[in-house]
Design a protein around this motif. Structure first.
Motif, PDB file in Angstrom:
ATOM      1  N   THR A  67      95.631   0.112   3.291  1.00  0.00           N
ATOM      2  CA  THR A  67      96.774   0.151   4.214  1.00  0.00           C
ATOM      3  C   THR A  67      96.951   1.535   4.843  1.00  0.00           C
ATOM      4  O   THR A  67      98.033   1.862   5.322  1.00  0.00           O
ATOM      5  CB  THR A  67      98.072  -0.224   3.477  1.00  0.00           C
ATOM      6  OG1 THR A  67      98.320   0.722   2.425  1.00  0.00           O
ATOM      7  CG2 THR A  67      98.001  -1.619   2.888  1.00  0.00           C
ATOM      8  N   ARG A  68      95.893   2.349   4.799  1.00  0.00           N
ATOM      9  CA  ARG A  68      95.926   3.725   5.310  1.00  0.00           C
ATOM     10  C   ARG A  68      96.789   4.654   4.466  1.00  0.00           C
ATOM     11  O   ARG A  68      97.307   5.653   4.967  1.00  0.00           O
ATOM     12  CB  ARG A  68      96.410   3.772   6.765  1.00  0.00           C
ATOM     13  CG  ARG A  68      95.485   3.164   7.778  1.00  0.00           C
ATOM     14  CD  ARG A  68      95.913   3.541   9.180  1.00  0.00           C
ATOM     15  NE  ARG A  68      95.027   2.967  10.177  1.00  0.00           N
ATOM     16  CZ  ARG A  68      95.104   3.231  11.484  1.00  0.00           C
ATOM     17  NH1 ARG A  68      96.040   4.052  11.925  1.00  0.00           N
ATOM     18  NH2 ARG A  68      94.269   2.678  12.325  1.00  0.00           N
ATOM     19  N   ALA A 201      95.059  -6.051   8.091  1.00  0.00           N
ATOM     20  CA  ALA A 201      95.699  -5.933   9.403  1.00  0.00           C
ATOM     21  C   ALA A 201      96.586  -4.693   9.469  1.00  0.00           C
ATOM     22  O   ALA A 201      96.583  -3.960  10.471  1.00  0.00           O
ATOM     23  CB  ALA A 201      96.522  -7.186   9.693  1.00  0.00           C
ATOM     24  N   ILE A 204      94.214  -1.633   9.643  1.00  0.00           N
ATOM     25  CA  ILE A 204      93.453  -1.465  10.883  1.00  0.00           C
ATOM     26  C   ILE A 204      94.348  -0.976  12.008  1.00  0.00           C
ATOM     27  O   ILE A 204      94.020  -0.025  12.732  1.00  0.00           O
ATOM     28  CB  ILE A 204      92.771  -2.794  11.270  1.00  0.00           C
ATOM     29  CG1 ILE A 204      91.682  -3.130  10.247  1.00  0.00           C
ATOM     30  CG2 ILE A 204      92.166  -2.710  12.672  1.00  0.00           C
ATOM     31  CD1 ILE A 204      91.101  -4.509  10.418  1.00  0.00           C
ATOM     32  N   ASN A 205      95.513  -1.620  12.176  1.00  0.00           N
ATOM     33  CA  ASN A 205      96.420  -1.224  13.261  1.00  0.00           C
ATOM     34  C   ASN A 205      97.848  -1.595  12.871  1.00  0.00           C
ATOM     35  O   ASN A 205      98.299  -2.710  13.124  1.00  0.00           O
ATOM     36  CB  ASN A 205      96.028  -1.914  14.567  1.00  0.00           C
ATOM     37  CG  ASN A 205      96.690  -1.261  15.769  1.00  0.00           C
ATOM     38  OD1 ASN A 205      97.819  -0.786  15.701  1.00  0.00           O
ATOM     39  ND2 ASN A 205      95.984  -1.244  16.882  1.00  0.00           N
ATOM     40  N   PRO A 206      98.569  -0.679  12.231  1.00  0.00           N
ATOM     41  CA  PRO A 206      99.928  -0.984  11.776  1.00  0.00           C
ATOM     42  C   PRO A 206     100.887  -1.312  12.921  1.00  0.00           C
ATOM     43  O   PRO A 206     101.775  -2.145  12.768  1.00  0.00           O
ATOM     44  CB  PRO A 206     100.359   0.270  11.022  1.00  0.00           C
ATOM     45  CG  PRO A 206      99.461   1.351  11.507  1.00  0.00           C
ATOM     46  CD  PRO A 206      98.168   0.689  11.865  1.00  0.00           C
ATOM     47  N   VAL A 207     100.708  -0.667  14.061  1.00  0.00           N
ATOM     48  CA  VAL A 207     101.596  -0.920  15.193  1.00  0.00           C
ATOM     49  C   VAL A 207     101.388  -2.327  15.736  1.00  0.00           C
ATOM     50  O   VAL A 207     102.340  -3.073  15.982  1.00  0.00           O
ATOM     51  CB  VAL A 207     101.371   0.126  16.309  1.00  0.00           C
ATOM     52  CG1 VAL A 207     102.233  -0.194  17.519  1.00  0.00           C
ATOM     53  CG2 VAL A 207     101.671   1.522  15.792  1.00  0.00           C
ATOM     54  N   ALA A 208     100.127  -2.707  15.928  1.00  0.00           N
ATOM     55  CA  ALA A 208      99.817  -4.038  16.440  1.00  0.00           C
ATOM     56  C   ALA A 208     100.271  -5.121  15.470  1.00  0.00           C
ATOM     57  O   ALA A 208     100.788  -6.162  15.892  1.00  0.00           O
ATOM     58  CB  ALA A 208      98.318  -4.161  16.709  1.00  0.00           C
ATOM     59  N   SER A 209     100.095  -4.885  14.181  1.00  0.00           N
ATOM     60  CA  SER A 209     100.515  -5.879  13.197  1.00  0.00           C
ATOM     61  C   SER A 209     102.033  -6.035  13.200  1.00  0.00           C
ATOM     62  O   SER A 209     102.560  -7.143  13.030  1.00  0.00           O
ATOM     63  CB  SER A 209     100.025  -5.483  11.800  1.00  0.00           C
ATOM     64  OG  SER A 209     100.542  -4.214  11.426  1.00  0.00           O
ATOM     65  N   SER A 216     104.996  -5.395   7.829  1.00  0.00           N
ATOM     66  CA  SER A 216     104.111  -4.422   7.192  1.00  0.00           C
ATOM     67  C   SER A 216     104.815  -3.654   6.087  1.00  0.00           C
ATOM     68  O   SER A 216     104.186  -3.221   5.125  1.00  0.00           O
ATOM     69  CB  SER A 216     103.563  -3.447   8.240  1.00  0.00           C
ATOM     70  OG  SER A 216     104.619  -2.799   8.921  1.00  0.00           O
ATOM     71  N   GLY A 272      91.916  -0.441   6.469  1.00  0.00           N
ATOM     72  CA  GLY A 272      91.287  -1.646   6.996  1.00  0.00           C
ATOM     73  C   GLY A 272      90.488  -2.369   5.939  1.00  0.00           C
ATOM     74  O   GLY A 272      91.007  -2.668   4.859  1.00  0.00           O
TER      75      GLY A 272
END
Length: 343
Positions: A67-68, A201, A204-209, A216, A272
């Motif tokens: 999750t980064r 998800a 990879i892209n927390p904003v998009a998710s 999130s 990711g």
């Protein structure tokens, strides 16, 4: 063959096999197993048993990194869990009873849950950077463990509690069975349900998710709680194996081994995609390295350098640029032979 070498687990497995073969060369009985008093013994069993705490912590670290995030507090959680459980057993009117042991285990797990919730709260709700949020607990956690033990090493005598780290069941050490159960649970939840896809998800892209409607924040809470619970169970294993709580040394630097195991296993620190199997292989490499050091008689002062060289080599072999370079060198055309001129 080339397709197999391109697999993300290829080089970690090759490295592990090479280490095992190296030990076998210097110790012909290294890979042998024997049955004694209904228990399996051997170097491979020792590697799995001694590496069980690292594997547990690395499994939790894998999901956090996916999750980064990062969790530097797992070593402190190990110390707190061991201190809390041993302090309870030592203060109990019946320090040797199974009920006391079960309560001590419950206290340690609840402590892990609470610490995981705290980390998740700082990261997901307050928005503190993961490395800073967990560094807070990493620093303060050992102080908390020292307060619980009063700055002393607490020794306990409780056979059911001791069996967690040193007992056997079905011919295998209980610590190995516990680790296998946690691995299966994590694999089922992340690969047989949508949880694994949601974790990827977020990484990879927390904003998009978030824009896609994914909560999130809840996912981040889950992975930090899971990581702390895994660390608490590892703390139970470590303290029960020595039947004592050493708040100053228990789990010291184990977070570094866990992160190394995750990276060696092929999980990217950028978040990711992740691999739990690769993490287990990476943890076995770390533990086998320690065993190899003793087998080869490497001086203790150069042990860390030896481990660092092996880890760097494996990581370089996994890097796409390094693999492409090796492929290009192999595929480089050979210079044509000069033709002889007839006179």
């Amino acid at each position: 063959m080339k397709s197999l070498l391109k697999h993300r687990l290829a080089w970690p497995v090759i490295a592990l096999a090479a280490l095992l073969l190296l030990n076998q060369v210097f110790r012909p009985d290294f890979l042998s197993l024997r049955m004694q008093d209904g228990h399996l013994y051997g170097s491979l069993i020792d590697i799995m048993r001694n590496g069980a705490p690292t594997i547990l912590i690395a499994l939790g670290m894998t999901l956090v990194i996916a999750t980064r995030g990062i969790d530097l507090s797992v070593g402190a959680v190990v110390a707190i869990a061991g201190a809390a459980s041993c302090a309870y057993i030592a203060a109990s009117p019946e320090p040797g009873s199974p009920v006391t042991a079960a309560t001590a285990v419950l206290i340690a797990v609840i402590a892990g849950l609470a610490l995981g919730v705290w980390n998740g709260f700082l990261v997901s709700t307050i928005g503190v950077q993961p490395i800073i949020a967990t560094l807070v607990l990493m620093t303060a956690g050992r102080g908390i463990a020292q307060l619980i033990t009063g700055g002393q090493i607490i020794s306990v005598s409780n056979d059911p509690y001791k069996s967690i780290g040193a007992g056997y069941l079905l011919t295998l050490p209980i610590s190995i069975l516990i680790t296998a159960a946690v691995f299966i649970l994590a694999a089922v939840l992340t690969r047989r349900t949508a949880l694994g896809t949601l974790i990827e998800a977020v990484g990879i892209n927390p904003v998009a998710s978030r824009l896609a409607g994914l909560r999130s924040r809840n996912i981040i809470w889950i992975v930090y709680v899971f990581s702390a619970v895994c660390a608490a169970i590892a703390g139970l294993m470590i303290s029960s194996n020595v039947t004592a709580a050493d708040a100053n040394n228990a789990g010291l630097y184990i977070e570094m081994d866990a992160i190394l195991a995750v990276v060696i296993g092929g999980t990217s620190l950028a978040g990711g995609r992740y691999t739990l199997v690769g993490t287990v292989v990476g943890a076995f490499i770390i533990q086998t390295l320690t065993t190899t050091v003793y087998t080869l008689g490497i001086p203790p002062e150069v042990t860390l350098v030896f481990k660092a060289l092996v880890v760097i080599t494996v990581c370089l072999l996994q890097a796409p640029k390094a693999r492409n370079l090796l492929s290009s060198l192999k595929a480089a055309p050979k210079p044509a032979a000069k033709e002889k001129v007839a006179i």
